[in-house]
Write a protein that holds these residues in place. Structure first.
Motif, short mmCIF file in Angstrom:
data_model
loop_
_atom_site.label_atom_id
_atom_site.label_comp_id
_atom_site.label_asym_id
_atom_site.label_seq_id
_atom_site.Cartn_x
_atom_site.Cartn_y
_atom_site.Cartn_z
N ASP A 179 0.61 -1.31 0.13
CA ASP A 179 0.02 0.18 -0.06
C ASP A 179 0.82 1.20 0.03
N ARG A 191 -4.55 -1.56 -0.23
CA ARG A 191 -4.85 -2.04 1.19
C ARG A 191 -5.50 -3.44 0.85
N ASP A 193 -8.03 -5.29 1.75
CA ASP A 193 -9.57 -5.14 2.46
C ASP A 193 -10.36 -5.81 1.65
N ALA A 194 -11.55 -5.83 2.14
CA ALA A 194 -12.68 -6.50 1.49
C ALA A 194 -12.97 -6.26 -0.03
N GLU A 195 -12.90 -4.96 -0.06
CA GLU A 195 -12.95 -4.56 -1.71
C GLU A 195 -12.00 -5.27 -2.61
N LYS A 196 -10.49 -5.24 -1.96
CA LYS A 196 -9.38 -6.03 -2.87
C LYS A 196 -9.69 -7.46 -2.89
N GLU A 198 -12.47 -8.90 -2.93
CA GLU A 198 -13.60 -9.28 -4.07
C GLU A 198 -13.22 -9.12 -5.37
N SER A 199 -12.30 -8.12 -5.60
CA SER A 199 -11.62 -7.90 -6.75
C SER A 199 -10.94 -8.90 -7.28
N SER A 225 -12.49 -7.42 8.04
CA SER A 225 -12.54 -7.10 6.72
C SER A 225 -12.54 -8.41 5.89
N THR A 228 -15.40 -11.04 6.49
CA THR A 228 -16.70 -10.43 5.97
C THR A 228 -16.50 -10.78 4.44
N ALA A 229 -15.59 -10.33 3.63
CA ALA A 229 -15.49 -10.46 2.34
C ALA A 229 -15.42 -11.88 1.93
#
Length: 363
Positions: A179, A191, A193-196, A198-199, A225, A228-229
């Motif tokens: 990061d 980072r 994280d959940a978004e990363k 999922e991507s 995070s 949750t992902a």
């Protein structure tokens, strides 16, 4: 079974991993090797007198199972961390108090598995033990490790990881996320994280749903995070493994269920006589629930109860309510079935009854 006790071990080696992290290797005497047998993912609790204060901290084992005569832990200095700073000064030949391995963040070795490991910072330590042990002990298994750091200079155990990558070219996948340092592949920047996650799953870089288990270790926000992902991606809860040692400031667990009262409970709130069963011996102390937990009162009374984090996270102080009732302030570690069976954490337990009997030898 007796409660865990500290053993004095000699440091066989200290290796600098990063400017603020060291790998400390303990020599395990032959007559103590059964005592220090472990499962990949478990931790050691270290104890030292630092400026006149008895301090204890837990650090995950990063050794593989086939390393019989030594146990290695990784210690990263944290801001204002007295024990982690002290650990940076240790050297070969020093002796320190070490509790035998404990912990539930473990991988059983044997069979064929596809494991996904998500680590950040010093969270690599248990994941390294799991990866090494699985790859060496399960010839048909695969491991994917997603490892997050600020930059290249903060990567712990870089040489070990590169060795695994070279040795198990078709069975070990290593992916770095940074990061504070730009990498060639854009998706690996930022980072973890959940978004990363999922991507990465959407692009097929990782495949969480096909993993037999997902092991997550790092700072508390990253663990929350990532968990949750994984759940959002359809991973069954029982395949998501994590363990907390240091929750984020202000973090609170779900309210701790009140342990089932044993026979003899009478509903008193404090001023209790608490009988401690430890290593087959019994001793009674007074505990005022309005001011003390069982552990703080026992420590003041001179009892050396087993404990490590003292924050409701590691389960080292787990004991069983034999008589009476107690309520925990917090609980990050006991499973619902353990609470139903009458177990509690002495570092969080406050008596509800005039008399409380706790058995630290119960399993």
């Amino acid at each position: 079974m007796a409660a865990p006790r500290f053993h004095e071990l000699e440091i066989a080696a200290v290796r600098n991993e990063t400017p603020d992290a060291v790998a400390i290797t303990f020599a395990i005497p032959e007559d103590s090797r059964d005592t220090f047998a472990f499962l990949p993912g478990q931790y050691l609790t270290l104890r030292a007198d630092i400026d006149g204060e008895d301090m204890r901290r837990s650090y995950s084992i990063c050794s593989p199972l086939n390393e019989t005569g030594h146990r290695t832990v990784g210690v990263k200095r944290i801001e204002d961390g007295r024990f982690s700073s002290f650990a940076q000064t240790l050297k070969k030949g020093d002796r320190i108090q070490v509790m035998p391995p404990q912990g539930r963040f473990t991988a059983q070795i044997g069979g064929d598995h596809d494991y996904l490991l998500l680590a950040a910072g010093s969270g690599i330590t248990p994941c390294l033990s799991i990866a090494k042990s699985v790859l060496a002990g399960e010839p048909n298994s695969t491991v994917t490790l997603l490892y997050a750091n600020r930059n290249s200079s903060s990567v712990m155990f870089r040489d070990d990881l590169n060795d695994l990558k070279d040795r198990y070219t078709t069975r070990f996948t290593l992916l770095h996320v940074m990061d504070e340092e730009v990498q060639d592949v854009e998706i690996m920047n930022g980072r973890l994280d959940a978004e990363k996650l999922e991507s990465l799953a959407g692009l097929g870089v990782i495949d969480p749903k096909s993993a037999d288990a997902i092991y997550i270790c790092g700072p508390e926000p990253m663990i929350r995070s990532a968990s949750t992902a994984m759940a959002a991606l359809g991973v069954d809860e029982d395949r998501i493994k994590f363990e907390l040692f240091t929750p984020a400031p202000g973090a609170k667990p779900a309210p701790a269920p009140k342990p089932k009262a044993a026979k003899g409970a009478n509903g008193a709130s404090h001023g209790a006589a608490v009988e401690i069963i430890l290593d087959g011996a019994r001793r009674t102390i007074e505990v005022d629930a309005s001011t003390d937990t069982v552990l703080t009162a026992a420590t003041r009374a001179g009892l050396d109860l087993p404990y490590s984090c003292a924050g409701g996270m590691c389960c080292t102080c787990r004991c069983k309510i034999v008589e009476g009732s107690a309520t925990m302030d917090e609980n990050f570690s006991l499973e619902p079935w353990e609470i139903e069976a009458g177990f509690t954490l002495s570092c969080q337990a406050r008596p509800d009854t005039d008399r409380l009997v706790l058995d630290f030898d119960a399993q």
